[in-house]
Scaffold this motif. Structure first.
Motif, PDB file in Angstrom:
ATOM      1  N   PRO A 178      97.294 106.711 -19.654  1.00 40.06           N
ATOM      2  CA  PRO A 178      95.873 106.748 -19.321  1.00 40.06           C
ATOM      3  C   PRO A 178      95.280 108.143 -19.075  1.00 40.06           C
ATOM      4  O   PRO A 178      94.090 108.346 -19.286  1.00 40.06           O
ATOM      5  CB  PRO A 178      95.782 105.901 -18.051  1.00 40.06           C
ATOM      6  N   THR A 179      96.080 109.104 -18.655  1.00 42.05           N
ATOM      7  CA  THR A 179      95.507 110.406 -18.301  1.00 42.05           C
ATOM      8  C   THR A 179      95.935 111.550 -19.216  1.00 42.05           C
ATOM      9  O   THR A 179      95.494 112.672 -19.029  1.00 42.05           O
ATOM     10  CB  THR A 179      95.877 110.770 -16.850  1.00 42.05           C
ATOM     11  N   MET A 180      96.775 111.272 -20.175  1.00 42.33           N
ATOM     12  CA  MET A 180      97.262 112.335 -21.048  1.00 42.33           C
ATOM     13  C   MET A 180      96.163 112.773 -22.015  1.00 42.33           C
ATOM     14  O   MET A 180      95.490 111.955 -22.611  1.00 42.33           O
ATOM     15  CB  MET A 180      98.485 111.879 -21.843  1.00 42.33           C
ATOM     16  N   GLU A 181      96.010 114.076 -22.152  1.00 42.22           N
ATOM     17  CA  GLU A 181      95.069 114.625 -23.118  1.00 42.22           C
ATOM     18  C   GLU A 181      95.832 115.017 -24.378  1.00 42.22           C
ATOM     19  O   GLU A 181      97.022 115.287 -24.335  1.00 42.22           O
ATOM     20  CB  GLU A 181      94.361 115.842 -22.529  1.00 42.22           C
ATOM     21  N   ASP A 182      95.133 115.056 -25.504  1.00 44.10           N
ATOM     22  CA  ASP A 182      95.705 115.450 -26.793  1.00 44.10           C
ATOM     23  C   ASP A 182      96.940 114.616 -27.131  1.00 44.10           C
ATOM     24  O   ASP A 182      97.999 115.138 -27.458  1.00 44.10           O
ATOM     25  CB  ASP A 182      96.017 116.945 -26.787  1.00 44.10           C
ATOM     26  N   LYS A 183      96.769 113.307 -27.043  1.00 41.69           N
ATOM     27  CA  LYS A 183      97.884 112.382 -27.246  1.00 41.69           C
ATOM     28  C   LYS A 183      98.501 112.496 -28.631  1.00 41.69           C
ATOM     29  O   LYS A 183      99.719 112.401 -28.775  1.00 41.69           O
ATOM     30  CB  LYS A 183      97.420 110.948 -27.008  1.00 41.69           C
ATOM     31  N   GLU A 184      97.656 112.666 -29.642  1.00 36.02           N
ATOM     32  CA  GLU A 184      98.194 112.708 -31.012  1.00 36.02           C
ATOM     33  C   GLU A 184      99.223 113.818 -31.184  1.00 36.02           C
ATOM     34  O   GLU A 184     100.289 113.594 -31.745  1.00 36.02           O
ATOM     35  CB  GLU A 184      97.067 112.848 -32.029  1.00 36.02           C
ATOM     36  N   SER A 185      98.937 115.005 -30.697  1.00 37.14           N
ATOM     37  CA  SER A 185      99.904 116.090 -30.878  1.00 37.14           C
ATOM     38  C   SER A 185     101.087 115.951 -29.924  1.00 37.14           C
ATOM     39  O   SER A 185     102.224 116.233 -30.296  1.00 37.14           O
ATOM     40  CB  SER A 185      99.241 117.451 -30.718  1.00 37.14           C
ATOM     41  N   LYS A 186     100.835 115.491 -28.708  1.00 40.95           N
ATOM     42  CA  LYS A 186     101.925 115.346 -27.742  1.00 40.95           C
ATOM     43  C   LYS A 186     102.860 114.195 -28.092  1.00 40.95           C
ATOM     44  O   LYS A 186     104.026 114.218 -27.722  1.00 40.95           O
ATOM     45  CB  LYS A 186     101.371 115.183 -26.336  1.00 40.95           C
ATOM     46  N   CYS A 187     102.348 113.200 -28.794  1.00 37.66           N
ATOM     47  CA  CYS A 187     103.159 112.029 -29.152  1.00 37.66           C
ATOM     48  C   CYS A 187     103.653 112.092 -30.601  1.00 37.66           C
ATOM     49  O   CYS A 187     104.287 111.141 -31.077  1.00 37.66           O
ATOM     50  CB  CYS A 187     102.346 110.756 -28.942  1.00 37.66           C
ATOM     51  N   ALA A 188     103.370 113.170 -31.299  1.00 27.24           N
ATOM     52  CA  ALA A 188     103.685 113.267 -32.730  1.00 27.24           C
ATOM     53  C   ALA A 188     105.178 113.088 -33.015  1.00 27.24           C
ATOM     54  O   ALA A 188     105.551 112.400 -33.970  1.00 27.24           O
ATOM     55  CB  ALA A 188     103.189 114.593 -33.294  1.00 27.24           C
ATOM     56  N   GLU A 189     106.020 113.675 -32.198  1.00 27.06           N
ATOM     57  CA  GLU A 189     107.470 113.561 -32.414  1.00 27.06           C
ATOM     58  C   GLU A 189     107.925 112.114 -32.235  1.00 27.06           C
ATOM     59  O   GLU A 189     108.745 111.605 -33.004  1.00 27.06           O
ATOM     60  CB  GLU A 189     108.223 114.480 -31.453  1.00 27.06           C
ATOM     61  N   LEU A 190     107.377 111.441 -31.234  1.00 28.49           N
ATOM     62  CA  LEU A 190     107.719 110.034 -31.004  1.00 28.49           C
ATOM     63  C   LEU A 190     107.218 109.162 -32.149  1.00 28.49           C
ATOM     64  O   LEU A 190     107.895 108.215 -32.554  1.00 28.49           O
ATOM     65  CB  LEU A 190     107.127 109.561 -29.678  1.00 28.49           C
ATOM     66  N   LYS A 191     106.042 109.475 -32.665  1.00 27.99           N
ATOM     67  CA  LYS A 191     105.504 108.726 -33.799  1.00 27.99           C
ATOM     68  C   LYS A 191     106.397 108.907 -35.021  1.00 27.99           C
ATOM     69  O   LYS A 191     106.715 107.940 -35.714  1.00 27.99           O
ATOM     70  CB  LYS A 191     104.087 109.186 -34.124  1.00 27.99           C
ATOM     71  N   ARG A 192     106.808 110.109 -35.275  1.00 30.30           N
ATOM     72  CA  ARG A 192     107.686 110.389 -36.419  1.00 30.30           C
ATOM     73  C   ARG A 192     108.996 109.609 -36.283  1.00 30.30           C
ATOM     74  O   ARG A 192     109.480 109.020 -37.248  1.00 30.30           O
ATOM     75  CB  ARG A 192     107.937 111.896 -36.503  1.00 30.30           C
ATOM     76  N   TYR A 193     109.544 109.582 -35.082  1.00 29.38           N
ATOM     77  CA  TYR A 193     110.794 108.852 -34.833  1.00 29.38           C
ATOM     78  C   TYR A 193     110.587 107.346 -35.031  1.00 29.38           C
ATOM     79  O   TYR A 193     111.421 106.674 -35.638  1.00 29.38           O
ATOM     80  CB  TYR A 193     111.295 109.158 -33.418  1.00 29.38           C
ATOM     81  N   TYR A 194     109.468 106.834 -34.548  1.00 24.11           N
ATOM     82  CA  TYR A 194     109.115 105.419 -34.717  1.00 24.11           C
ATOM     83  C   TYR A 194     109.026 105.067 -36.197  1.00 24.11           C
ATOM     84  O   TYR A 194     109.624 104.087 -36.650  1.00 24.11           O
ATOM     85  CB  TYR A 194     107.806 105.175 -33.982  1.00 24.11           C
ATOM     86  N   TYR A 195     108.342 105.878 -36.962  1.00 27.82           N
ATOM     87  CA  TYR A 195     108.202 105.622 -38.403  1.00 27.82           C
ATOM     88  C   TYR A 195     109.541 105.765 -39.130  1.00 27.82           C
ATOM     89  O   TYR A 195     109.775 105.103 -40.134  1.00 27.82           O
ATOM     90  CB  TYR A 195     107.171 106.571 -39.011  1.00 27.82           C
TER      91      TYR A 195
END
Length: 80
Positions: free
Chosen positions: A30-47
């Motif tokens: 809920p409070t994290m800013e710039d989620k796309e860049s901060k979560c990019a590694e997790l997204k890549r791993y998920y995919y």
């Protein structure tokens, strides 16, 4: 099919689900800013861990859940 093939499929499935859940926890923070860049590694791993057809299915379900929550909130406001 041997027992090892079942175990491998179960482990693969669980790795996918874990990767999905971890990525969504990051995105939904809920409070994290710039989620796309901060979560990019997790997204890549998920995919990487999930078949494309599963990712598509999970993303459609996630979007439907978001829309349902928005509609519920709108209805609460309208009736409140």
């Amino acid at each position: 099919m041997s027992i090892n093939q079942f175990v491998t499929k179960d482990e693969t499935r669980q790795a996918c689900w874990d990767a999905r859940d971890t990525y969504w926890q990051c995105i939904d923070h809920p409070t994290m800013e710039d989620k796309e860049s901060k979560c990019a590694e997790l997204k890549r791993y998920y995919y990487e861990k999930c078949p494309k057809s599963w990712v598509k299915h999970f993303e459609q379900r996630k979007q439907a859940e978001v829309l349902r929550k928005q509609m519920d909130e709108q209805m609460r406001r309208a009736s409140g």
